[in-house]
Design a protein around this motif. Structure first.
Motif, mmCIF file in Angstrom:
data_model
loop_
_atom_site.group_PDB
_atom_site.id
_atom_site.type_symbol
_atom_site.label_atom_id
_atom_site.label_comp_id
_atom_site.label_asym_id
_atom_site.label_seq_id
_atom_site.Cartn_x
_atom_site.Cartn_y
_atom_site.Cartn_z
ATOM 1 N N PHE A 325 0.837 -1.203 0.000
ATOM 2 C CA PHE A 325 0.000 0.000 0.000
ATOM 3 C C PHE A 325 0.872 1.252 0.000
ATOM 4 O O PHE A 325 2.069 1.191 0.256
ATOM 5 C CB PHE A 325 -0.912 0.006 1.242
ATOM 6 N N ASP A 329 -1.175 4.815 4.012
ATOM 7 C CA ASP A 329 -2.041 3.674 4.329
ATOM 8 C C ASP A 329 -1.308 2.625 5.157
ATOM 9 O O ASP A 329 -1.882 1.997 6.044
ATOM 10 C CB ASP A 329 -2.579 3.041 3.036
ATOM 11 N N ARG A 332 -1.340 3.809 8.663
ATOM 12 C CA ARG A 332 -2.653 3.568 9.301
ATOM 13 C C ARG A 332 -2.795 2.093 9.724
ATOM 14 O O ARG A 332 -3.288 1.793 10.816
ATOM 15 C CB ARG A 332 -3.784 3.973 8.339
ATOM 16 N N ILE A 379 -7.108 -3.826 -4.116
ATOM 17 C CA ILE A 379 -7.907 -2.907 -3.279
ATOM 18 C C ILE A 379 -6.983 -1.952 -2.529
ATOM 19 O O ILE A 379 -6.058 -2.377 -1.846
ATOM 20 C CB ILE A 379 -8.803 -3.686 -2.283
ATOM 21 N N SER A 380 -7.243 -0.662 -2.663
ATOM 22 C CA SER A 380 -6.369 0.320 -1.999
ATOM 23 C C SER A 380 -7.006 0.918 -0.741
ATOM 24 O O SER A 380 -6.353 1.644 -0.008
ATOM 25 C CB SER A 380 -6.004 1.437 -2.976
ATOM 26 N N ASP A 381 -8.287 0.612 -0.494
ATOM 27 C CA ASP A 381 -8.986 1.179 0.672
ATOM 28 C C ASP A 381 -8.653 0.374 1.932
ATOM 29 O O ASP A 381 -9.265 -0.654 2.219
ATOM 30 C CB ASP A 381 -10.500 1.162 0.409
ATOM 31 N N VAL A 382 -7.654 0.858 2.686
ATOM 32 C CA VAL A 382 -7.218 0.087 3.862
ATOM 33 C C VAL A 382 -8.258 0.110 4.985
ATOM 34 O O VAL A 382 -8.308 -0.802 5.805
ATOM 35 C CB VAL A 382 -5.842 0.562 4.399
ATOM 36 N N HIS A 383 -9.111 1.137 4.999
ATOM 37 C CA HIS A 383 -10.159 1.186 6.039
ATOM 38 C C HIS A 383 -11.137 0.032 5.846
ATOM 39 O O HIS A 383 -11.574 -0.597 6.813
ATOM 40 C CB HIS A 383 -10.868 2.540 6.013
ATOM 41 N N LEU A 384 -11.446 -0.263 4.603
ATOM 42 C CA LEU A 384 -12.321 -1.390 4.283
ATOM 43 C C LEU A 384 -11.667 -2.708 4.728
ATOM 44 O O LEU A 384 -12.321 -3.580 5.319
ATOM 45 C CB LEU A 384 -12.576 -1.415 2.765
ATOM 46 N N LYS A 387 -11.628 -2.921 8.546
ATOM 47 C CA LYS A 387 -12.982 -3.177 9.032
ATOM 48 C C LYS A 387 -13.326 -4.664 8.882
ATOM 49 O O LYS A 387 -13.870 -5.301 9.792
ATOM 50 C CB LYS A 387 -13.967 -2.307 8.231
#
Length: 396
Positions: A325, A329, A332, A379-384, A387
């Motif tokens: 990432f 990210d 995070r 996938i680059s959305d680390v929050h997803l 979660k």
């Protein structure tokens, strides 16, 4: 959230479990909160606030001592040895075959240094930060006799530069197969980077020094390719601390936090431990056994295609996802990993979450397509991802 952090950190003794809970959901950058929390979570700062200033002074002084003994003196000694023929005894002669001779140590160190140099110059090539000059160059090193002590100068002057670097896993120039990312091409020559004027040093040079000192102090493991990817995010976080007084000591603080972190994950870098219960093979198999629990269909599909965890999870686990990432990210993700009381058990769940989030593509894909997906994660959305990992954790 900032107020919540400030409340926990204002107590005379920091409540570690409360701090872990807060950090797990992400640490605000404001006011240097992340830098402070990481130092506590990585056991650099004790929970008793009254001890902080004396401990920081002691550790930073110790780091200065390491610089003097391992970087400045060898550089000056090498220069002085060539001043006059009569000063050179057999003991100090470059051709002295003794493994304990100063020159022999110097040449061996150069092999390690060359591998570190190659790796740190290509640290986060998509960011200008590591190529930029630091606001706080290490005067101790830069003031040493005509800069002979700087590692950059040592590499540039070394004839080793033209030699191919040995890829021995047991030798000093350890290269860990599978850790380098296809997304990060290596610069072909040293000249690709602009050389800073005398008196300045780039952030990558600071990282190089940290890794060189770590290798000298830990000869059992020395330097293994991939350690640069572990130290990079730590140093970046501390070197961008809004608190100027702490930012000035980013190098020393990074060194000790990196050393503490490596004490916990170093087994991943040691080939002889790969198949032991603390080694990387066991952890990779744990990713698959966890996946089998959570999503047996996907597990069976990967097994059927003979996609082994070594093909992708090796890098994910060894480098704490630092190459998968973008740097913000990664930082995070590390908030959650460092906050994990069981120390990186959560990382296994993050890896499982990454697999389950692309399950439909994996179930439809053939071997080639799936390998591409896993080695260049889409996938680059680390929050997803975090979660989903938390959902997997709560579903135990």
């Amino acid at each position: 959230r900032i107020a919540d952090f400030q409340e926990v950190l204002s107590e005379p003794t920091v409540a570690l479990s409360k701090l872990r809970d807060l950090c797990f959901s992400g640490i605000p950058f404001d006011g240097g909160l992340r830098c402070l929390c990481w130092k506590i979570l990585l056991n650099y700062l004790p929970l008793e606030k009254a001890l902080w200033s004396s401990l920081l002074k002691k550790q930073r002084d110790l780091y200065s001592q390491f610089l003097k003994e391992m970087i400045i003196q060898p550089g000056i000694a090498k220069a002085n040895l060539g001043v006059s023929r009569e000063d050179v005894t057999l003991e100090d002669h470059p051709l002295n075959p003794s493994p304990d001779s100063r020159w022999n140590t110097y040449f061996k160190d150069n092999e390690v240094l060359l591998q570190i140099d190659k790796d740190v110059r290509r640290l986060y090539p998509d960011m200008a930060f590591f190529q930029r000059p630091t606001d706080y160059p290490c005067l101790l090193v830069l003031d040493a006799q005509s800069e002979l002590a700087t590692l950059r100068r040592r590499v540039e002057q070394s004839s080793l530069q033209a030699q191919p670097v040995a890829c021995s896993r047991s030798g000093v120039t350890n290269v860990r197969p599978g850790v380098s990312s296809p997304l990060k091409p290596a610069p072909s020559t040293l000249s690709k980077y602009e050389v800073l004027p005398n008196g300045c040093e780039a952030h990558w040079e600071v990282v190089e020094r940290i890794l060189f000192i770590y290798a000298k102090l830990n000869p059992g493991i020395a330097y293994v390719q991939g350690m640069n990817e572990i130290v990079g995010p730590l140093y970046y976080t501390f070197a961008t601390d809004p608190n100027r007084e702490w930012k000035e000591h980013a190098e020393a603080d990074t060194f000790f936090c990196f050393t503490n972190l490596m004490a916990e994950i170093r087994d991943n870098f040691i080939k002889s431990l790969d198949d032991s219960q603390c080694g990387i093979t066991y952890k990779m198999e744990k990713v698959y056994s966890t996946l089998k629990e959570k999503d047996v269909e996907l597990y069976l599909k990967l097994q059927e295609q003979n996609i082994k965890p070594q093909f992708f999870a090796f890098r994910w686990l060894t480098l704490l996802l630092s190459q998968e990432f973008l740097l913000p990210d990664v930082i995070r993700i590390w908030d959650s990993l460092f906050a994990d009381a069981k120390r990186f058990d959560f990382l296994l769940l993050v890896c499982c979450a990454m697999l389950t989030l692309i399950r439909d593509q994996l179930l439809e894909g053939d071997f080639t397509l799936n390998m591409r997906l896993l080695q260049d994660y889409p996938i680059s959305d680390v929050h997803l991802i975090l979660k989903k990992a938390k959902e997997l954790q709560d579903s135990k």
